[in-house]
Structure formats: C-alpha cells, structure tokens
Design an enzyme around this catalytic site. Sequence first.
Site, PDB file in Angstrom:
ATOM      1  N   SER A  66      -5.936   3.733  26.843  1.00  0.00           N
ATOM      2  CA  SER A  66      -7.286   3.534  27.519  1.00  0.00           C
ATOM      3  C   SER A  66      -8.563   3.458  26.420  1.00  0.00           C
ATOM      4  CB  SER A  66      -7.408   4.866  28.696  1.00  0.00           C
ATOM      5  OG  SER A  66      -8.446   4.482  29.633  1.00  0.00           O
TER       6      SER A  66
ATOM      7  N   ASP B  75      -2.369  -2.016  36.726  1.00  0.00           N
ATOM      8  CA  ASP B  75      -3.303  -1.160  36.281  1.00  0.00           C
ATOM      9  C   ASP B  75      -4.696  -1.387  37.041  1.00  0.00           C
ATOM     10  OD1 ASP B  75      -5.172   0.513  34.998  1.00  0.00           O
ATOM     11  OD2 ASP B  75      -4.308   0.161  32.894  1.00  0.00           O
TER      12      ASP B  75
ATOM     13  N   HIS C 157      -1.933   2.482  35.156  1.00  0.00           N
ATOM     14  CA  HIS C 157      -2.777   2.841  33.990  1.00  0.00           C
ATOM     15  C   HIS C 157      -1.844   3.811  33.192  1.00  0.00           C
ATOM     16  CE1 HIS C 157      -6.122   2.912  31.222  1.00  0.00           C
ATOM     17  NE2 HIS C 157      -6.374   4.082  31.581  1.00  0.00           N
TER      18      HIS C 157
END
Length: 723
Positions: A593, A668, A700
């Site tokens: 991320s 995601d 995600h």
Amino acid sequence: MKKITFVLLVWIVSSVSVVAQQKITLEEIWGGAFRTKGMDELNAMKNTNQYTVLNFDRTSRSFQIDLYDFATLEKVSTLLDTKNHPELKSIDSYTFDAKEQKILLATNTNPIFRHSFTANYFVYDIAAKKISKFTEKEIQEPTFSPDGNKIAYAFENNLYTVDLATNTETQITTDGQKNAIINGITDWVYEEEFAFVKAYDWNADGSKIAYIRFDESQVPEFSMDLYNQGLYPAQSVFKYPKAGEKNAEVSLHVYDVKSGLSKPILLGNYQDFYIPRIKWTNDAAVLSAQVMNRHQNNLDLHFVNAVSGTTQIVLNEKDAAYIDITDNLTFLKDNSFIWTSEKDGFNHIYHYDKTGKLKKQITKGPWEVTNYYGYDEKSGIIYYQSVENGSINRDVYAVKIDGKSKVRLTAKTGTNNATFSPNFQYFINTYSSATVAPTYTLNQSKTGAPIKTIVSNEGVEQKLAKYDVAPKEFFVVTTEKGHQLNAWMIKPKNFDATKKYPLFMYQYSGPGSQQVNNDWNGTDDYWFMLLAQQGYIVACVDGRGTGFKGASFKKCTQKELGKYEVEDQIDAAKVFGKYNYIDASRIGIFGWSYGGFMSSNCLFQGADVFKTAIAVAPVTSWRYYDSIYTERYMQTPQENASGYDNNSPINHVSKLKGNFLLIHGTADDNVHVQNTMKMVEALVQANKQFDWAIYPDKNHGIYGGKTRLQLYTKMTNFIKEKL
C-alpha cells in the site's frame, strides 16, 4: 562402556542441535501455527461489574456468550448458547441494550468494504431466554433505542425503525438509491478515511434520531471487473472521489420519532465540507456535530438545538497542516466534555465546559496520548494510554481531571492496553512485547497491581523458542542529515559480525503510522524471521511523517508525500550499508500500500543504494487515490500539482536499475489496480524489465484460500533469486 557413553552423548547433542535449528516454513505461518489465544469479543458491561466474552465449544460446535465477574474472574453464567437455539447457527458479533436485558446478535455477515457489512440479526431476551428475528432482510448497523424497545437500522440506503413489542416497521427515509443517495450510512470514502459506517445516532431519551445524508449523485464512478466463475466478467461500480474530484454533498437531519418528520439542520455557510462525526450530548435536545473544511485544517464543533434547529459553534480548532478525527469526544454528566488535540504540538487531553470554554489541559508533555479510556465521576480520575515511556511503547495511566496525581498503572515495558470495569475498580490489561506473547491480566485500577492472569501464551513462546530465530533489536538510527529514526533489526540466530549479510528493509511510512513498535509478532514478523534463517538481516525504519513523536515530526511531509519519507529510507540504508556486517551491494526494500509507493520510489530514486524492491498494492500517483486521505496531506492536484507529480514513482521509472516485483489484486476497491497498470505502462515505455503478479478478484489485502501462501512463496523466491 566408554564407547556407548560417547555415542549416546553424540546422539543427545545432535538431537538438541536439530531441535535448536528448526526452520520456520511459510505453510506454518499461513496455517496459523503461531496463532495466539485471546479474549474474543470482550465486552465490559455498563450496569454491573462484569464482562462478557464470546466463546466457541468445538465439541458441540456452538457459540456461547459467557458472563464473568471482574473481581473474581469466575464465570457467573452463560447468557446464551446457540445449541439451545437451532435457528441461530453462529454469532459474529453482539451488542447489549442500555439496560443490558437484551442482546442484538449478528450472523451470516457479508462484508461490503473495509468496515461495512450486512448481516442477519436476532434479538435475544435474556430473562425470557427467547430469541426473535425482527426482520428477514440483511441489514446494516442496527442499534437499540435507549429504552431497548425499538431498533433503528439501515437497508438499501434508507433508515428504518422497528418496534420490538409490535414488530411494526417504520421507514424514516425513502429517497435512498444505490450510487446516488445514502441515509444514515457513510459513503466509501468516509468509511475508509474517517473510519465509521453508522452515520446516525439516537438521542438520550429515544425521541429523536440524527443522521447524515450523502448525495453522491455527482461523484465520479469507479468500476472493477469481477471475473468470478461466469462466462463473462461482471462489474462492480461504485462512487469513488479521487483527489480533486467532486465529493458527496452531505447534510445533517434530525428525525422526530413521535411525529415521524425529519428536519434539515442548517450548519452555516460552508462550501465543500465534511461532517466526520455526530454525537448526542447528555441533553436529549442537544446534538454535537463536527464540521471540517475540505483541506481538513479547520474544525468546528457545533452544538445543535434539535428542537429549534439552531446551532452554536462551541469549539474551533485550526492547524497549519491538518486535524485528525478521533472518537475521544466524551460528554460528562454536566455536559462538559473531554477532547483530545495536537494543538500544543503533541496529542493531549483537554476538559471544556458545556459552553466550550477551556477548563483545563489535563495532560501535558513531549509525548502523545494514544488512547482515552474514560472518566470515573466518583473519583474524578481520567484513564488513558500514552507513549510517555518511549514512543515505541504503550502504558496505561490515571490522572485527576485537574491534571494532578498522575500514576503509571502498568509496570512492564512493551504494549499495554486496558479494558476497564464499569465502576473503574479493575481493568483487564493486554500486554505484549517483542519477546512476550499477549498476556491478559486482571489489575487494580488504583495502583495497577496485577491480581490474576486470565490468558497467557507461553505455549507460543515455547514453540517459537524451538526455532532458530532471534528477536527484534530496537535502536535509533541517525542519518547523515542528523535525523533520529526509530528502527528494529532481526539478525540470523548464528549471526557472525565478521561476515557480510544482505539486508532486506521493510516499512509502511504513511502519515501517523508506526511499524517500529514493541509488541508481539504479526504474521509478517514470522516471515522476516524465516528470511533471517536463510541468511538475511531484516530491518525496519520509521522515517519522518510517521507517528507518536509529535506533530512536527508527523506533519513535516505536508504537501510532499513521499519526499522526506523516501529520503529517510535511502539515508538509513546508506547508514546500514556502512555497517561492517552489511553487504551494501545487496540491500532490498519491501512495502504494501503506502509502503509499496515507498519501496517503488526507493528503488527508482535510490538506484545506487537498493538492489531489489517489492511493491504490493502500491499507490503510484496520489492523483489516483481518494479525496479525503490524499487532500488531508497534499491538498488538491489543482493546487499542488508539483507535490503530486514530483514524488510519483511513475515519473521516476527511467532511473530503475535493479530488480522490481510489482503485485496487485484486481478487485482492490481501495488502491485501484489502475495504479499498477499505469506503472506497468510507464515501465514498458521506458524499456525497463521487471516482474509482476496480478491476483484476480482479490482486494487490497490479497487473501483467500491459498492466496497468501502463494504470494509469500513468490516474494520469498524473488528475494532469494534477486537479493
């Protein structure tokens, strides 16, 4: 005889050596071999000095909500056992009504986004031992009215109430529509970035419900292909405001239960604003509402007269960078309130009277309050958690509301977190450190003295001790520019300072985050230990922009996300590269991320420092990320184009020299796979070779089935081949 003794001795020594050199496997990590025991769904009661825990009986395959006494830790009773109620197959979560005579039970939970979900719900009457279903619909966020006779809930973007005595349903709103109007439930970006879903609240006497209405009809849509098992892919289409794009228009409303009418509340002459929290005060006619501007550097706390609809701003806070939203606003019996703020440079607790006049700054010092637990009206004591004992640690403290007589209630250095009994006589402390697995103890609130251990995990510690691993070593690394940064390092158990080791760095680096913290292992930590067993040193550095060291350290990255954070990782790697035992030609970096945004940038911008990088689900340009998060730190792309573009890894792909593995899930909803596709195209056009992996229909977190095992096998192999 001597020969037999020698052979026996050799056998014993070799057996001990085999045990001592046991290796961690990815199958063990992702199969739950190091899972710890806890206290599931621990819930402190409000009216009695007791707590409940959700337990599961593997023999009968049934769930129990068990009631325990805080003073003795003995089980008082089983409030509910699903084996006696065949219609209730499982319990996912539960809440009590205010009188603690009824329990609202969730089952068949279906996740929507990070926090939101729908579920089937039942109501259990504890005294009557009867269970009932008040609706057949899969609903969101049901809550009891204060008297426990009604339940409010959301269904398909509208709000409803149901009378439990008559099972009569009343629809509060009627204009709810997917991707257009939402009533009482947050939109995607509020849920993700303001971290709440239930955007409605009952007042103290149950006569009114306040709610936020989201008009997202003008918000741009984002779509994701879902491959599933069908012949043709399906599409998930939802409203997602990217940085600088149109946000949902929010409005505040108050519904009168008796009349069945809603009235809009006019909060003032705001343009493009947020309502990140609403909460009724102890006065049933007064609602609090927090209102922020789009830049999130100005916050007004409104007190709304729910009868007249008039509002008054009782507190205003401004910041040169941004203001964090919390759930710490607490109203005391006299309607004075507790508030936390970074306005003196560190997060501290403040006490205001009911008009918003500051009565006292309760905590003060060059350290951060990290959790507010509550206020004991009888003793006048506030309980909180802070990093006063070092920014990587957490301790529980008590202090008088006048700021005097502060007491540290937890003695062990590490991470302590408390759940207090209703009368604040006791607390259950959850403690762990990098070397001690989670332990739950009953403690006295007056002195903090432990009374009894409830749950411990020595078994996990003993199991890990059989493996050839070394614990984290915490230290402070000072860069050549003079920045002092918290760090940890995991070395091979048979570490030899005369040898040269490859270094694998891990970080997240996002604003206010922390990866260098003194608590027990997560799953990634076991992976790092596995890598250490295979001859790598693993290190983690929290650079500028991370949390719990004061506002100036955290907010120095304002309008330049990625600039100073990348600089600090590169500079830390240079320092490590000068260690006698680090091979400076074999330094790699990994992140997920925000951490993937960082690892990409580090490999590109630090091409002469880093040999290898892995980026999982990375943001590759903040232009592609959501409005609330991104603009909090960057303002809009229209205002700050250079801040967005100068620090985007897409614009540095030409500098790539090393080995790059890029990973993303196609479903995601948070950091869209668009980020990776744009990066791929930039790398291709720069004629750069790289590796990448796409995970169909994974969000995600990239998990499900064997996904994590396969993913970490791929990353492990990549490290072994390329670092």
